[in-house]
Design an enzyme around this catalytic site. Structure first.
Site, PDB file in Angstrom:
ATOM      1  N   CYS A   2       0.833  -1.201   0.000  1.00  0.00           N
ATOM      2  CA  CYS A   2       0.000   0.000   0.000  1.00  0.00           C
ATOM      3  C   CYS A   2       0.868   1.251   0.000  1.00  0.00           C
ATOM      4  O   CYS A   2       1.974   1.262   0.525  1.00  0.00           O
ATOM      5  CB  CYS A   2      -0.899   0.020   1.232  1.00  0.00           C
ATOM      6  SG  CYS A   2      -1.930  -1.435   1.428  1.00  0.00           S
ATOM      7  N   ARG A  27       4.347   0.296  -6.531  1.00  0.00           N
ATOM      8  CA  ARG A  27       4.353  -0.552  -5.335  1.00  0.00           C
ATOM      9  C   ARG A  27       3.337  -1.690  -5.435  1.00  0.00           C
ATOM     10  O   ARG A  27       3.415  -2.664  -4.695  1.00  0.00           O
ATOM     11  CB  ARG A  27       4.041   0.301  -4.091  1.00  0.00           C
ATOM     12  CG  ARG A  27       5.118   1.312  -3.772  1.00  0.00           C
ATOM     13  CD  ARG A  27       4.670   2.243  -2.663  1.00  0.00           C
ATOM     14  NE  ARG A  27       4.574   1.571  -1.386  1.00  0.00           N
ATOM     15  CZ  ARG A  27       5.554   1.485  -0.494  1.00  0.00           C
ATOM     16  NH1 ARG A  27       6.723   2.032  -0.765  1.00  0.00           N
ATOM     17  NH2 ARG A  27       5.381   0.874   0.660  1.00  0.00           N
ATOM     18  N   TRP A  75      -3.439  -2.280  -1.401  1.00  0.00           N
ATOM     19  CA  TRP A  75      -3.181  -3.659  -1.804  1.00  0.00           C
ATOM     20  C   TRP A  75      -4.050  -4.534  -0.921  1.00  0.00           C
ATOM     21  O   TRP A  75      -3.921  -4.543   0.301  1.00  0.00           O
ATOM     22  CB  TRP A  75      -1.700  -3.980  -1.603  1.00  0.00           C
ATOM     23  CG  TRP A  75      -1.355  -5.425  -1.781  1.00  0.00           C
ATOM     24  CD1 TRP A  75      -1.379  -6.405  -0.835  1.00  0.00           C
ATOM     25  CD2 TRP A  75      -0.914  -6.057  -2.987  1.00  0.00           C
ATOM     26  NE1 TRP A  75      -0.982  -7.595  -1.370  1.00  0.00           N
ATOM     27  CE2 TRP A  75      -0.684  -7.419  -2.678  1.00  0.00           C
ATOM     28  CE3 TRP A  75      -0.687  -5.608  -4.283  1.00  0.00           C
ATOM     29  CZ2 TRP A  75      -0.234  -8.328  -3.640  1.00  0.00           C
ATOM     30  CZ3 TRP A  75      -0.245  -6.521  -5.223  1.00  0.00           C
ATOM     31  CH2 TRP A  75      -0.019  -7.858  -4.906  1.00  0.00           C
ATOM     32  N   ASN A 100      -1.098   1.574   6.080  1.00  0.00           N
ATOM     33  CA  ASN A 100      -0.329   0.530   5.417  1.00  0.00           C
ATOM     34  C   ASN A 100       0.113  -0.455   6.490  1.00  0.00           C
ATOM     35  O   ASN A 100       0.666  -0.051   7.509  1.00  0.00           O
ATOM     36  CB  ASN A 100       0.901   1.113   4.713  1.00  0.00           C
ATOM     37  CG  ASN A 100       1.688   0.063   3.946  1.00  0.00           C
ATOM     38  OD1 ASN A 100       1.212  -1.043   3.730  1.00  0.00           O
ATOM     39  ND2 ASN A 100       2.903   0.411   3.550  1.00  0.00           N
ATOM     40  N   GLY A 101      -0.150  -1.745   6.290  1.00  0.00           N
ATOM     41  CA  GLY A 101       0.245  -2.747   7.274  1.00  0.00           C
ATOM     42  C   GLY A 101      -0.877  -3.733   7.526  1.00  0.00           C
ATOM     43  O   GLY A 101      -1.869  -3.784   6.802  1.00  0.00           O
ATOM     44  N   GLU A 483      16.160 -17.130 -11.664  1.00  0.00           N
ATOM     45  CA  GLU A 483      15.767 -15.729 -11.842  1.00  0.00           C
ATOM     46  C   GLU A 483      15.107 -15.530 -13.202  1.00  0.00           C
ATOM     47  O   GLU A 483      14.124 -14.774 -13.324  1.00  0.00           O
ATOM     48  CB  GLU A 483      16.994 -14.826 -11.695  1.00  0.00           C
ATOM     49  CG  GLU A 483      16.742 -13.347 -11.922  1.00  0.00           C
ATOM     50  CD  GLU A 483      15.750 -12.722 -10.962  1.00  0.00           C
ATOM     51  OE1 GLU A 483      15.306 -11.591 -11.240  1.00  0.00           O
ATOM     52  OE2 GLU A 483      15.400 -13.347  -9.936  1.00  0.00           O
ATOM     53  N   LYS A 487      11.287 -14.126 -13.723  1.00  0.00           N
ATOM     54  CA  LYS A 487      10.962 -12.962 -14.547  1.00  0.00           C
ATOM     55  C   LYS A 487       9.865 -13.301 -15.558  1.00  0.00           C
ATOM     56  O   LYS A 487       8.944 -12.535 -15.772  1.00  0.00           O
ATOM     57  CB  LYS A 487      12.208 -12.451 -15.273  1.00  0.00           C
ATOM     58  CG  LYS A 487      13.174 -11.711 -14.400  1.00  0.00           C
ATOM     59  CD  LYS A 487      12.603 -10.387 -13.927  1.00  0.00           C
ATOM     60  CE  LYS A 487      13.252  -9.924 -12.642  1.00  0.00           C
ATOM     61  NZ  LYS A 487      12.863 -10.667 -11.441  1.00  0.00           N
ATOM     62  N   GLU A 490       6.539 -13.753 -13.748  1.00  0.00           N
ATOM     63  CA  GLU A 490       6.069 -12.506 -13.149  1.00  0.00           C
ATOM     64  C   GLU A 490       5.327 -11.620 -14.143  1.00  0.00           C
ATOM     65  O   GLU A 490       4.268 -11.080 -13.825  1.00  0.00           O
ATOM     66  CB  GLU A 490       7.259 -11.701 -12.590  1.00  0.00           C
ATOM     67  CG  GLU A 490       7.724 -12.081 -11.214  1.00  0.00           C
ATOM     68  CD  GLU A 490       8.838 -11.174 -10.744  1.00  0.00           C
ATOM     69  OE1 GLU A 490       8.767 -10.683  -9.605  1.00  0.00           O
ATOM     70  OE2 GLU A 490       9.809 -10.963 -11.502  1.00  0.00           O
ATOM     71  N   HIS A 506      15.622 -36.725 -13.048  1.00  0.00           N
ATOM     72  CA  HIS A 506      14.966 -36.991 -11.769  1.00  0.00           C
ATOM     73  C   HIS A 506      13.541 -36.440 -11.745  1.00  0.00           C
ATOM     74  O   HIS A 506      13.006 -36.165 -10.668  1.00  0.00           O
ATOM     75  CB  HIS A 506      15.790 -36.407 -10.624  1.00  0.00           C
ATOM     76  CG  HIS A 506      17.118 -37.071 -10.464  1.00  0.00           C
ATOM     77  ND1 HIS A 506      17.300 -38.218  -9.738  1.00  0.00           N
ATOM     78  CD2 HIS A 506      18.338 -36.751 -10.975  1.00  0.00           C
ATOM     79  CE1 HIS A 506      18.569 -38.581  -9.795  1.00  0.00           C
ATOM     80  NE2 HIS A 506      19.219 -37.710 -10.542  1.00  0.00           N
ATOM     81  N   LYS A 605       5.753  -4.135  -5.564  1.00  0.00           N
ATOM     82  CA  LYS A 605       7.192  -3.888  -5.616  1.00  0.00           C
ATOM     83  C   LYS A 605       7.844  -4.111  -4.263  1.00  0.00           C
ATOM     84  O   LYS A 605       8.875  -4.755  -4.157  1.00  0.00           O
ATOM     85  CB  LYS A 605       7.448  -2.449  -6.086  1.00  0.00           C
ATOM     86  CG  LYS A 605       8.925  -2.097  -6.218  1.00  0.00           C
ATOM     87  CD  LYS A 605       9.584  -2.896  -7.304  1.00  0.00           C
ATOM     88  CE  LYS A 605      11.035  -2.517  -7.507  1.00  0.00           C
ATOM     89  NZ  LYS A 605      11.710  -3.407  -8.460  1.00  0.00           N
TER      90      LYS A 605
END
Length: 610
Positions: A2, A27, A75, A100-101, A483, A487, A490, A506, A605
């Site tokens: 948020c 964010r 958020w 926020n929290g 990574e 990406k 995402e 395997h 973010k």
């Protein structure tokens, strides 16, 4: 997560608030809202589900004007994305609040407030805060005292901005766990979750510490610590400029930030190397004394930073000869790790506000692991303040949710750490000088990797109709494959997984067919021949391979194997360079898919809550 913006001035602040929200969009959020005290000292509010642009349209139809206001991008945690769940929340037209929290005891407070006659219009945990402030105000407390009493009632993390028509020209801010800064203007003040939100109006900032409550007026600022004592907090001047967070010639922030990596890496190295050696003072004044005692390293991080830590583990053990473990912060903080004396706790975070990483650091300190080092991109962040030593990556603002330059600069920072610790554990000067020389040449190597962009853009067309992908790597390139997979998933929403290439037999080999592209990184190192055998296993089973390879690797192209050659690079720093084509691939695939590259769905973010 948020985003909070607030302002108090002798002019209309609605445009300041809206611009601040736009600058916090990176964010991650699902709704937005603004509340101001109008010329009659009445609360006026507009909220909208979705993008800030939706809120802007609402404001064009129903303008808000006022000299005191708060704003928020939400958020969703408690309660689905909706207008009714959007902030600011208002109680009985006497108090408005943004938060926020996460409030952990919200159910208990909600039950208590129901009994007191409060009605709830949302599903959020935030609404219990605004009711609690109102409850304390009704006991004839002023706004500052009401907020102070409220925060003692709350369990969890929060950053708050609170206004009331009963006390126009006053804004109360409070912080516990979630970041909050105060901007200092000329005859006006501002609050925000992030410096970037306020750069158009000020470059002077105070970073609130845990437990701080600020009593803010346009011409006055008083800060109280957790014990209720008046305190002075240092004013910092930000070097961030408004155009630093503008797109310029680029279509997306992610692409801009990919192309900023040569400069960002050069900045990370700048001033930290002399005569072929890494300067220990770059880590802090007590670095030498602390590093002398280090017998092992324990890395704590999340997401992309976790992948940087995994590469660091390979380097620390193979180059420096130091035992190293790497853990996801959200797991470390809740298990019962065995304390190892003389361990260096290394935390990695772009924002320095990742809740799990901060909590993991605090837990490690509580258990007595040893000294701590933060590798971070944001000065004065919570992680930086909690750590004994700090190495700033100097990547500059990173707006795109999918991290790019933060990752490569973290890798460079990890290598600097490897070298200063390695010289205490048998690393000779010749080897250090060789690696330092490779680091100095890195910006040029990255520039050449960026020249592959057109080839990669064309290659990306092979992924337009794909729903799954496999990434392969060996050694220090395995985390780079991880990574790359992260990406792609995402920002293009393609399901992608990474495996050590030797693990194909395997299980993952069962997935291989013509419908699943397999992406591999193939530098010219000791594991190359084994990797080539793994690739042949894929080709023999009808898989389509996309290989980023060293020109001397001997990997040959055919109908089922597409090869793009990366500039020759020493194996020590190859993971940094091989990251670049994987970033470009994920970017171009996402553009083809038509996704929101900079703000992918469901992601934020800065993850400032669990």
């Amino acid at each position: 997560m948020c985003g909070i913006v607030g302002a108090i001035a002798k002019r209309d602040v609605s445009e300041i608030l809206l611009e601040g929200l736009k600058r916090l969009e990176y964010r991650g959020y699902d709704s937005a809202g603004i509340a101001v005290l109008d010329s009659n000292n009445q609360l006026q509010r507009n909220r909208a589900k979705g993008k800030v642009s939706n809120l802007e349209k609402t404001l064009s139809d129903h303008p808000l004007n006022g000299q005191t206001g708060i704003a928020h991008t939400r958020w969703a945690t408690h309660g689905k994305p909706s207008t009714s769940n959007a902030h600011p929340h208002i109680c009985r037209d006497h108090v408005a609040l943004v938060h926020n929290g996460i409030i952990e005891n919200h159910e208990e407070l909600r039950e208590q407030q129901h009994e007191e006659g409060y009605k709830f219009t949302s599903e959020t945990d935030t609404e219990v805060i605004v009711h609690q402030v109102h409850s304390h105000l009704s006991e004839k407390k002023d706004l500052l005292e009401a907020v102070r009493c409220t925060v003692t009632d709350l369990e969890g993390a929060f950053a708050l901005g609170v206004i009331s028509p009963d006390e126009p020209g006053r804004l109360i801010a409070a912080r516990r766990g979630s970041p909050l800064v105060i901007g200092i203007g000329v005859g006006e003040h501002y609050i925000a979750s992030d410096v970037a939100a306020l750069i158009p109006v000020t470059q002077q900032f105070i970073f609130l510490e845990d437990g701080d409550i600020a009593d803010i007026r346009n011409d006055q600022l008083v800060i109280y610590n957790a014990d209720g004592e008046k305190v002075e907090r240092k004013i910092h001047k930000s070097e961030l400029t408004a155009d630093a967070v503008e797109l310029g010639e680029y279509r997306h922030y992610m692409l801009k930030e990919i192309y900023e990596q040569p400069r960002a890496v050069a900045e990370t190295i700048e001033g930290r190397i002399n005569n072929g050696k890494v300067l220990e003072a770059a880590f802090g004044t007590k670095a030498g004394e602390i590093f002398d005692k280090v017998q092992g390293v324990h890395i704590i991080a999340c997401g992309t930073s976790f992948h940087a830590g995994l590469v660091g583990r390979y380097w620390l053990e193979s180059i420096a000869g130091i035992p190293c473990s790497v853990e996801v912060a959200s797991e470390f903080r809740y298990r019962k790790p065995v304390v190892r004396n003389n361990s260096l706790i290394v935390t990695l975070s772009q924002s320095g506000e990742t809740a799990d990483t901060i909590a993991g650091l605090k837990e490690a300190k509580r258990l007595g692991f040893g000294h701590s080092l933060a590798i971070c991109n944001v000065p004065e962040s919570s992680l930086v303040r909690e750590s004994d030593l700090v190495l700033m990556t100097r990547a500059g603002p990173e707006i795109g949710v999918a991290s790019t330059k933060a990752f490569t600069t973290q890798l460079v920072a990890m290598m600097l750490l490897v070298l200063v610790l390695g010289r205490r554990h048998g690393l000779n000067e010749e080897t250090e000088e060789k690696i330092v020389s490779e680091l100095i040449m890195l910006p040029g190597k990255i520039e050449r990797a960026l020249q592959m962009d057109d080839e990669i853009k064309k290659l990306s067309e092979n992924f337009a109709d794909k729903h799954n992908a496999l990434f392969l790597g060996r050694g220090a390139q395995y985390p780079i494959a991880m990574e790359g997979a992260l990406k792609l998933k995402e920002i293009s929403y393609i399901h992608a997984e990474a495996y050590p290439a030797g693990e194909l037999k395997h299980g993952p080999l069962a997935l291989v067919d013509a419908s699943i592209p397999v992406i591999a990184v193939a530098p010219n190192n000791d594991l190359l021949e084994k990797l080539k055998s793994n690739l042949q296993e894929v080709a023999a089973r009808g898989g389509e391979l996309f290989v980023f390879a060293d020109p001397k690797s001997g990997v040959k192209e055919d109908d089922a194997i597409h090869v793009l050659f990366v500039d020759e690079i020493d194996d020590n720093v190859a993971p940094i360079v091989y990251t670049i084509p994987l970033q470009l691939l994920s970017y171009h695939v996402a553009v083809l898919k038509g996704t929101d590259v900079d703000k992918p769905r469901n992601l934020a973010k800065s993850v400032t809550v669990e």
